[in-house]
Design an enzyme around this catalytic site. Structure first.
Site, PDB file in Angstrom:
ATOM      1  N   PHE A 221     -19.677-106.688  26.229  1.00  0.00           N
ATOM      2  CA  PHE A 221     -18.376-106.386  25.650  1.00  0.00           C
ATOM      3  C   PHE A 221     -18.237-107.646  24.623  1.00  0.00           C
ATOM      4  CE2 PHE A 221     -17.826-105.253  29.888  1.00  0.00           C
ATOM      5  CZ  PHE A 221     -17.561-103.769  29.832  1.00  0.00           C
ATOM      6  N   ASP A 242     -22.065-103.992  22.625  1.00  0.00           N
ATOM      7  CA  ASP A 242     -20.453-103.595  22.366  1.00  0.00           C
ATOM      8  C   ASP A 242     -20.390-101.955  21.852  1.00  0.00           C
ATOM      9  OD1 ASP A 242     -17.698-105.262  22.066  1.00  0.00           O
ATOM     10  OD2 ASP A 242     -17.788-103.235  21.172  1.00  0.00           O
ATOM     11  N   ASN A 269     -22.656 -98.507  25.585  1.00  0.00           N
ATOM     12  CA  ASN A 269     -21.492 -98.346  26.709  1.00  0.00           C
ATOM     13  C   ASN A 269     -22.064 -99.642  27.737  1.00  0.00           C
ATOM     14  OD1 ASN A 269     -20.080 -98.099  28.924  1.00  0.00           O
ATOM     15  ND2 ASN A 269     -19.586 -95.884  28.129  1.00  0.00           N
ATOM     16  N   ASP A 290     -16.999-109.583  29.546  1.00  0.00           N
ATOM     17  CA  ASP A 290     -15.380-110.059  28.964  1.00  0.00           C
ATOM     18  C   ASP A 290     -14.789-108.342  28.364  1.00  0.00           C
ATOM     19  OD1 ASP A 290     -13.071-110.864  28.056  1.00  0.00           O
ATOM     20  OD2 ASP A 290     -14.044-111.378  26.025  1.00  0.00           O
ATOM     21  N   CYS A 330      -8.660-109.730  31.295  1.00  0.00           N
ATOM     22  CA  CYS A 330      -7.502-109.816  30.517  1.00  0.00           C
ATOM     23  C   CYS A 330      -6.273-108.927  30.931  1.00  0.00           C
ATOM     24  CB  CYS A 330      -7.859-109.769  29.008  1.00  0.00           C
ATOM     25  SG  CYS A 330      -8.315-107.984  28.753  1.00  0.00           S
TER      26      CYS A 330
HETATM   27  C1  LIG Z   1     -11.816-108.101  25.362  1.00  0.00           C
HETATM   28  S1  LIG Z   1     -12.844-107.454  24.092  1.00  0.00           S
HETATM   29  C2  LIG Z   1     -13.959-108.615  24.358  1.00  0.00           C
HETATM   30  C3  LIG Z   1     -14.095-110.028  23.277  1.00  0.00           C
HETATM   31  C4  LIG Z   1     -15.288-110.813  22.953  1.00  0.00           C
HETATM   32  N1  LIG Z   1     -15.893-111.067  24.353  1.00  0.00           N
HETATM   33  C5  LIG Z   1     -14.868-111.900  22.305  1.00  0.00           C
HETATM   34  O1  LIG Z   1     -14.695-113.169  22.871  1.00  0.00           O
HETATM   35  O2  LIG Z   1     -14.598-111.838  21.156  1.00  0.00           O
HETATM   36  C6  LIG Z   1     -13.548-106.036  24.718  1.00  0.00           C
HETATM   37  C7  LIG Z   1     -14.495-105.450  23.890  1.00  0.00           C
HETATM   38  O3  LIG Z   1     -15.196-104.348  24.701  1.00  0.00           O
HETATM   39  C8  LIG Z   1     -15.726-103.407  23.786  1.00  0.00           C
HETATM   40  N2  LIG Z   1     -15.580-102.076  24.752  1.00  0.00           N
HETATM   41  C9  LIG Z   1     -14.551-101.381  25.311  1.00  0.00           C
HETATM   42  N3  LIG Z   1     -15.281-100.461  26.146  1.00  0.00           N
HETATM   43  C10 LIG Z   1     -16.555-100.820  26.071  1.00  0.00           C
HETATM   44  C11 LIG Z   1     -17.655-100.106  26.857  1.00  0.00           C
HETATM   45  N4  LIG Z   1     -17.393 -99.229  27.767  1.00  0.00           N
HETATM   46  N5  LIG Z   1     -18.897-100.628  26.824  1.00  0.00           N
HETATM   47  C12 LIG Z   1     -19.119-101.597  25.811  1.00  0.00           C
HETATM   48  N6  LIG Z   1     -18.035-102.218  24.906  1.00  0.00           N
HETATM   49  C13 LIG Z   1     -16.773-101.615  25.212  1.00  0.00           C
HETATM   50  C14 LIG Z   1     -14.479-103.229  22.712  1.00  0.00           C
HETATM   51  O4  LIG Z   1     -15.065-102.686  21.784  1.00  0.00           O
HETATM   52  C15 LIG Z   1     -14.273-104.657  22.508  1.00  0.00           C
HETATM   53  O5  LIG Z   1     -15.051-105.245  21.652  1.00  0.00           O
END
Ligand SMILES: C[S@@+](CC[C@H](N)C(=O)[O-])C[C@H]1O[C@@H](n2cnc3c(N)ncnc32)[C@H](O)[C@@H]1O
Length: 387
Positions: A221, A242, A269, A290, A330
């Site tokens: 993520f 991501d 994913n 995250d 979060c």
């Molecule tokens: C809380 S943010 C992460 C923030 C990042 N770690 C940072 O510090 O900037 C969550 C991220 O998860 C991604 N996301 C959501 N569902 C996902 C999935 N099933 N697999 C991969 N990425 C995913 C979103 O696109 C988003 O960028």
């Protein structure tokens, strides 16, 4: 000023330090219009305080003050100055931080982030939205911003009956802003990206993760590579994942901007990717998790907990002995205790013994107001597999 009467229970909540009164505790709204600042009295007509009134949200009152003081333009100026003074040390370390964190700064429903002199404003209730122009004027007078963007498309605004809006409301706005965090450079696009442009709440956890990380690292993520780029300085290699193509495109640009050749990013994913890596027998020395909030209400806490357990279990299976897990939630609805229990259950299923290195929260510019538990949403646990 309109007068609103609330129940004994509502008044008690405020006297115990919370800032919200729910609609069920409103006894009489008098002449108050949605968005007004009202004087609030209890059932015995004792003064309770002054609050934003919403005629739509279940959170009917958000308290600004429990004093009989004049809430005028100078009052707002003083509050904004207080926020800036409390962040003076942070502003000396980075050019990207949260200047105003709503209830955490006693400025309910107002969020203001700063990206290298560009300000991003969110007014998330009828009351703060009504004052938006005054707030913009005060930001210009107090801080001489390069630009101000109104980023008012959060879902909570629908609950308040407010329109969804993103607009440049002041100055020369630049679509791409370069920010600096711990000597790393990042591109941020507040008016198109997630959050207000960056996950500023993780800034201090990046540094803590960097101190614990080593070897071959995986950042799940990753968004724009916040953790990944920090880990790259101390790890042999870092792989960021991501689901968002736009996020990964920016992450790649950020890696180039910092001349980091040991980081790679892919669109996938995380749930599928972790399963695939397990089948392929991959191993890592450091893994960051995250994810987005898996539960946004009390009703979905159980299913959210299952999601957190699954990714933690899979990550633990991929860690080498001595490996480090940096795992976050979060979701306000997942308490620190509950999160630790989820991680513990995952470690038992993965047959790993986990030693907690650090329990952390959101960065200092997102301060938790002790009497308003909703202000504490981010939990970050750094742990080591010792067996
Ligand atoms: C809380 S943010 C992460 C923030 C990042 N770690 C940072 O510090 O900037 C969550 C991220 O998860 C991604 N996301 C959501 N569902 C996902 C999935 N099933 N697999 C991969 N990425 C995913 C979103 O696109 C988003 O960028």
């Amino acid at each position: 000023m309109a007068t609103i009467r609330i129940s004994t229970r509502g008044a008690k909540r405020i006297r115990q330090g919370h800032l919200w009164v729910y609609r069920s505790d409103i006894r009489d709204t008098g002449e108050a219009a949605g968005g007004a600042i009202a004087e609030v009295l209890d059932e015995a007509s004792n003064f309770v305080g002054q609050a934003f009134y919403s005629d739509r949200s279940e959170i009917a009152l958000r308290f600004l003050s429990t004093r009989k003081e004049k809430i005028d333009r100078e009052w707002w100026r003083t509050r904004l100055r207080g926020c800036a003074e409390r962040r003076a040390a942070i502003a000396g370390e980075t050019n990207a931080y949260r200047l105003v964190y709503s209830e955490g700064d006693l400025l309910p429903s107002i969020i203001i982030d700063v990206y290298d002199g560009h300000y991003v404003l969110q007014t998330l209730s009828q009351g703060s939205d009504f004052l938006k122009d005054d707030l913009i004027g005060l930001l210009v007078e107090e801080f001489q911003p390069r630009s101000i963007v109104e980023l008012n498309d959060a879902r909570v605004r629908q609950i308040e009956g407010l329109e969804s809006r993103r607009a440049v409301v002041y100055g020369d706005h630049s679509q791409e802003i370069e920010i600096a965090q711990h000597a790393l450079r990042f591109i941020v696009s507040p008016d198109i990206g997630q959050k207000t442009g960056a996950f500023l709440d993780q800034r201090e956890n990046y540094r803590a993760a960097q101190q614990a990380a080593r070897g071959r690292a995986l950042d799940c993520f990753t968004f724009n590579g916040g953790f990944a780029l920090h880990l790259a300085a101390v790890c042999d290699s870092v792989r960021g994942i991501d689901i968002s193509t736009e996020a990964v495109t920016v992450a790649l640009r950020n890696a180039q901007l910092n001349d980091l050749g040991n980081v790679s990013f892919e669109v996938a994913n995380v749930f599928d990717a972790l399963r695939g890596m397990e089948s392929a027998g991959e191993r890592f020395d450091t893994i960051v998790l995250d994810p987005p909030a898996f539960t946004k209400s009390r009703a979905t806490v159980k299913s959210g907990a299952r999601g957190y357990k699954e990714i933690n279990l899979r990550a633990l299976k991929l860690l080498n002995p001595g490996g480090v897990l940096i795992t976050c939630t979060c979701s306000y609805h997942v308490s620190e205790q509950m999160f630790l229990e989820i991680i513990a259950a995952a470690s038992v299923d993965a047959r790993r013994r986990l030693q907690v290195i650090e329990k952390r929260g959101q960065s200092r510019d997102h301060p938790v107001l002790l009497s308003v538990p909703e202000t504490h949403y981010l939990k970050c646990v750094i742990a080591r597999v010792i067996e």
